[in-house]
Every structure is written in C-alpha cells, then in structure tokens.
Design an enzyme around this catalytic site. Structure first.
Site, PDB file in Angstrom:
ATOM      1  N   ARG A 121       4.286  11.584   3.512  1.00 46.44           N
ATOM      2  CA  ARG A 121       2.832  11.526   3.236  1.00 46.44           C
ATOM      3  C   ARG A 121       2.156  12.276   4.370  1.00 46.44           C
ATOM      4  O   ARG A 121       2.265  11.866   5.539  1.00 46.44           O
ATOM      5  CB  ARG A 121       2.344  10.077   3.159  1.00 46.44           C
ATOM      6  CG  ARG A 121       0.846   9.979   3.120  1.00 46.44           C
ATOM      7  CD  ARG A 121       0.338   8.613   2.715  1.00 46.44           C
ATOM      8  NE  ARG A 121       0.534   8.384   1.289  1.00 46.44           N
ATOM      9  CZ  ARG A 121      -0.053   7.418   0.587  1.00 46.44           C
ATOM     10  NH1 ARG A 121      -0.889   6.580   1.194  1.00 46.44           N
ATOM     11  NH2 ARG A 121       0.163   7.270  -0.697  1.00 46.44           N
ATOM     12  N   HIS A 148      -0.708  14.359  -5.468  1.00 48.27           N
ATOM     13  CA  HIS A 148      -0.055  13.045  -5.390  1.00 48.27           C
ATOM     14  C   HIS A 148       0.836  12.898  -6.641  1.00 48.27           C
ATOM     15  O   HIS A 148       0.558  12.109  -7.543  1.00 48.27           O
ATOM     16  CB  HIS A 148      -1.133  11.957  -5.341  1.00 48.27           C
ATOM     17  CG  HIS A 148      -0.655  10.632  -4.838  1.00 48.27           C
ATOM     18  ND1 HIS A 148       0.666  10.372  -4.511  1.00 48.27           N
ATOM     19  CD2 HIS A 148      -1.327   9.468  -4.603  1.00 48.27           C
ATOM     20  CE1 HIS A 148       0.772   9.125  -4.098  1.00 48.27           C
ATOM     21  NE2 HIS A 148      -0.421   8.549  -4.160  1.00 48.27           N
ATOM     22  N   GLN A 151       2.267   9.435  -7.912  1.00 46.04           N
ATOM     23  CA  GLN A 151       1.232   8.597  -8.508  1.00 46.04           C
ATOM     24  C   GLN A 151       1.058   8.935  -9.988  1.00 46.04           C
ATOM     25  O   GLN A 151       1.009   8.062 -10.855  1.00 46.04           O
ATOM     26  CB  GLN A 151      -0.100   8.835  -7.764  1.00 46.04           C
ATOM     27  CG  GLN A 151      -1.269   8.067  -8.340  1.00 46.04           C
ATOM     28  CD  GLN A 151      -1.124   6.574  -8.160  1.00 46.04           C
ATOM     29  OE1 GLN A 151      -0.891   6.113  -7.056  1.00 46.04           O
ATOM     30  NE2 GLN A 151      -1.258   5.809  -9.235  1.00 46.04           N
ATOM     31  N   ASP A 239     -10.926   7.439  -8.823  1.00 49.25           N
ATOM     32  CA  ASP A 239     -10.310   7.260  -7.501  1.00 49.25           C
ATOM     33  C   ASP A 239     -11.453   7.226  -6.482  1.00 49.25           C
ATOM     34  O   ASP A 239     -12.613   7.543  -6.815  1.00 49.25           O
ATOM     35  CB  ASP A 239      -9.336   8.427  -7.233  1.00 49.25           C
ATOM     36  CG  ASP A 239      -8.580   8.310  -5.917  1.00 49.25           C
ATOM     37  OD1 ASP A 239      -8.535   7.204  -5.334  1.00 49.25           O
ATOM     38  OD2 ASP A 239      -8.041   9.338  -5.444  1.00 49.25           O
ATOM     39  N   CYS A 279      -5.837   4.611  -9.008  1.00 50.39           N
ATOM     40  CA  CYS A 279      -4.563   4.653  -8.279  1.00 50.39           C
ATOM     41  C   CYS A 279      -4.503   3.604  -7.169  1.00 50.39           C
ATOM     42  O   CYS A 279      -3.423   3.281  -6.697  1.00 50.39           O
ATOM     43  CB  CYS A 279      -4.327   6.053  -7.716  1.00 50.39           C
ATOM     44  SG  CYS A 279      -5.596   6.582  -6.563  1.00 50.39           S
ATOM     45  N   ARG A 307       4.399   2.116 -10.159  1.00 48.73           N
ATOM     46  CA  ARG A 307       4.837   2.972  -9.052  1.00 48.73           C
ATOM     47  C   ARG A 307       6.303   2.689  -8.735  1.00 48.73           C
ATOM     48  O   ARG A 307       7.085   3.595  -8.482  1.00 48.73           O
ATOM     49  CB  ARG A 307       3.978   2.731  -7.788  1.00 48.73           C
ATOM     50  CG  ARG A 307       2.517   3.129  -7.876  1.00 48.73           C
ATOM     51  CD  ARG A 307       2.304   4.626  -8.058  1.00 48.73           C
ATOM     52  NE  ARG A 307       2.961   5.450  -7.049  1.00 48.73           N
ATOM     53  CZ  ARG A 307       2.476   5.738  -5.840  1.00 48.73           C
ATOM     54  NH1 ARG A 307       1.304   5.253  -5.460  1.00 48.73           N
ATOM     55  NH2 ARG A 307       3.137   6.522  -5.003  1.00 48.73           N
TER      56      ARG A 307
HETATM   57  N1   CP Z   1      -1.981   4.831  -4.726  1.00 51.31           N
HETATM   58  C1   CP Z   1      -1.356   4.945  -3.527  1.00 51.31           C
HETATM   59  O1   CP Z   1      -0.693   5.941  -3.237  1.00 51.31           O
HETATM   60  O2   CP Z   1      -1.513   3.852  -2.751  1.00 51.31           O
HETATM   61  P1   CP Z   1      -1.069   3.753  -1.211  1.00 51.31           P
HETATM   62  O3   CP Z   1      -2.001   4.629  -0.426  1.00 51.31           O
HETATM   63  O4   CP Z   1      -1.230   2.293  -0.888  1.00 51.31           O
HETATM   64  O5   CP Z   1       0.341   4.222  -1.089  1.00 51.31           O
HETATM   65  N1  NVA Z   2      -7.413  10.258  -3.051  1.00 53.85           N
HETATM   66  C1  NVA Z   2      -6.942   9.157  -2.251  1.00 53.85           C
HETATM   67  C2  NVA Z   2      -5.705   8.585  -2.847  1.00 53.85           C
HETATM   68  C3  NVA Z   2      -5.149   7.402  -2.118  1.00 53.85           C
HETATM   69  C4  NVA Z   2      -3.891   6.875  -2.730  1.00 53.85           C
HETATM   70  C5  NVA Z   2      -6.693   9.612  -0.836  1.00 53.85           C
HETATM   71  O1  NVA Z   2      -6.172  10.721  -0.647  1.00 53.85           O
HETATM   72  O2  NVA Z   2      -7.039   8.891   0.100  1.00 53.85           O
END
Ligand code: CP
Ligand code: NVA
Length: 324
Positions: A121, A148, A151, A239, A279, A307
C-alpha cells in the site's frame, strides 16, 4: 465442528492458465481472469461457511508493506493467507531498512528471495511500479493514489451476489473521482458494465484512466447532477471525499462536495432495489449519511467481508501451486 477437506477448487486450479505476474492495476487482468477470480472468491466464501479446510497455500509466504494505515486490506490478506495454510508478514517502511535509505530496488530483490508475493500500500503509484519492475515474484497493489484493484474485485463479488449478474448492471459512482473510482472505471471497461460517474467539477477521475477505459471499449456516462446520475442505478457506490494524503484539502473539499452526499433523498431517485456500496472507512455525515449506511439498501459490511474471499482468490491465482 466438522472439517471437510476441500475438493471443490481443484478443477479450477487445474484449468489455470499461466499465472499473471503482478496486479498493479485492475487492467492487468483479462476479462477471463477477472471472472475466474470472482468465481473462485464465491466458491471460497462457500467453503469458509462450510468449515472446509483449505491449505492451497501451505508453505507460501506473503510480505505486506503498508506506507498508509489499513484495517480491511491488512486483516483480510493476513487471514486469507492463514486460512489457506500460508503465512503473512505485516511490515511498515519504518520496520525495514527502507527507512534508512535502502533503495526500493534492493528491497524488492531481497524480498523476492524470501517470500512468494508482496502486497504494497503506497502513497505514490510510482513506488509500486518501481518495486514490481525489480521483483521476481508477484506484486499486488493494496491501494495506491492511482488504483485499488483488490477492492474492486470484492465489490464485483458483492454486486454479483446481490444482482445475480455482472453484465447489464448499472453502477453509479457518486463523489470523488479517486483511486477506487479509477479501478471501477477500468473494471467496467473489462466487463462491459454501464457506469455513470457523478463528480463535482475539478474532481473527475484521471484523464488518462478515462482515455484508457474508452480505448478498452468502456461505456461511461458523466453526469454532474447526482440526482440524474442515479436515476437508472441499481448500484450506487461512494467513497470518502478526502482520501489518504489529501488532508490539507479538507475544508475546500467539504465545501465542493456538499451536493454529492449519498443520503436517503438521493437514493430515492434510484431504483427501489438499489444497493449502496462504500469501500470503507466511511465518514458518516460527509459522503454518506448514517441512516444510509445502517439502512436496508446498504451492503457495505458484506462488501467488506468479501475482501477476505477476494484476497484468497487473488492469492490463489497468483501464487497457488501449479497442478499441471
Ligand atoms: N477499503 C479498504 O481498503 O480499507 P482499509 O483502508 O481499511 O484497508
Ligand atoms: N479513496 C480512499 C480509499 C480508502 C480505502 C483513500 O485512498 O483513502
């Protein structure tokens, strides 16, 4: 409790084509691969509910590097590896020599000698691209500023569960044209899903992602009025307005997104059987109201659960044993 040794997945694994190398973008998958992963996730979900023992990843290890916080991605990948008989290591850059300047390329080549896949990440998508270019093992994008993909695979499993199909579903994205939206656009292009995107001016998805989607044959409609955008929707997806790393834009974004909240009034313009996706994590009172998340249209916690099943399917597809 009865434990049954699984036999169900073997035919799927036997039919497996050459394993894909990396999952950095959802567009790394062909339509056939994406549908295969979704189908596998549904089977794995059913196996977990029946307490079927699955050790398809016995002796396999996954390293996970998080530059940003995570609840769902971290826990679902870790549990997925454990459920499949494998092992996951959760790392932050501070745990690694990365924090003392060791280059990404050296970290990638070293980890390639120890584990079977790496999930990252990252703040900047270029980091995962660089890591993947030096890695000799599969690299999985667990969220970047650009996409993502994991997701979206879970989201498609959820849509399939609730709508019984993925073709001819109408999905409307309401809110920020962000990383999750980018992956949804590309997934829609792969599967031929009708996608309506409703964003405030200046917050549309990345132009090159939209162009790539059109080149792939995407059917996209841009409608800046959210009430019109949801008219034919059987799925509404939103989101956060302020993604990770954008905190300094908070005040400006709260002002500019105020007409794009998914609330009871907005979903009253959609079909009666509309489902609402998010999400998570959600900011109740901003992009979505508490009554919508807690209401009958919301499937967000099923989506969150998916997930886990989706991560297992991704891992099996990428690092499952070859039976050929
Ligand atoms: N939706 C998602 O990726 O959640 P987290 O940031 O908790 O991993
Ligand atoms: N768009 C959000 C998704 C989190 C899972 C972010 O990048 O923070």
């Amino acid at each position: 409790m009865v434990f049954i040794k699984s036999k169900i997945l073997l035919p799927t694994l036997l039919n497996r084509q050459k394993a894909m190398m990396h999952l950095l973008s959802i567009s790394d998958l062909t339509k056939e691969e994406l549908l295969e992963i979704i189908d596998l996730a549904v089977k794995l979900k059913s196996e977990r509910y029946r307490n079927v023992v699955t050790d398809y990843l016995k002796n396999k290890s996954l390293a996970m590097i998080f530059e940003l916080p995570s609840t769902r991605t971290r826990v679902s990948f870790e549990v997925a590896m454990a459920d499949l008989g494998g092992h996951a290591l959760c790392l932050t850059p501070e745990d690694l020599q990365l924090s003392r300047g060791e280059p990404i390329k050296d970290t990638a080549r070293t980890l390639s000698r120890y584990v079977h896949a790496v999930m990252l990440r990252v703040k900047d998508h270029a980091t995962i691209e660089e890591f993947a270019s030096y890695s000799s093992i599969p690299v999985i994008n667990g969220l970047s500023n650009l996409e993502h993909p994991c997701q979206i695979i879970a989201d498609l499993v959820t849509v399939q569960e609730y709508k019984g199909k993925l073709d001819s579903v109408n999905i409307t994205w309401v809110g920020d044209g962000n990383n999750v939206c980018n992956s949804l656009i590309l997934a829609s292009a792969i599967l031929g899903i009708d996608l309506v995107i409703s964003c405030p001016q200046g917050y549309e998805p990345d132009e090159f992602v939209v162009k790539k989607a059109y080149d792939m044959g995407a059917k996209l409609v841009f409608e800046s009025n959210p009430q019109k955008a949801v008219e034919d929707a059987d799925t509404i997806y939103t989101d956060v307005w302020i993604s990770m790393g954008m905190e300094s834009e908070r005040d400006e974004r709260l002002k500019n997104f105020s007409d794009y909240q998914v609330n009871e009034k907005l979903i009253s313009f959609a079909r009666d059987d509309v489902i609402v996706l998010h999400c998570l994590p959600a900011h109740r009172g901003e992009e979505i109201t508490d009554d919508v998340i807690e209401g009958t249209s919301s499937v967000v916690f099923e989506q969150a659960e998916n997930r886990l099943h989706a991560q297992k399917a991704i891992l099996l597809k990428m690092i499952g044993y070859e039976y050929e």
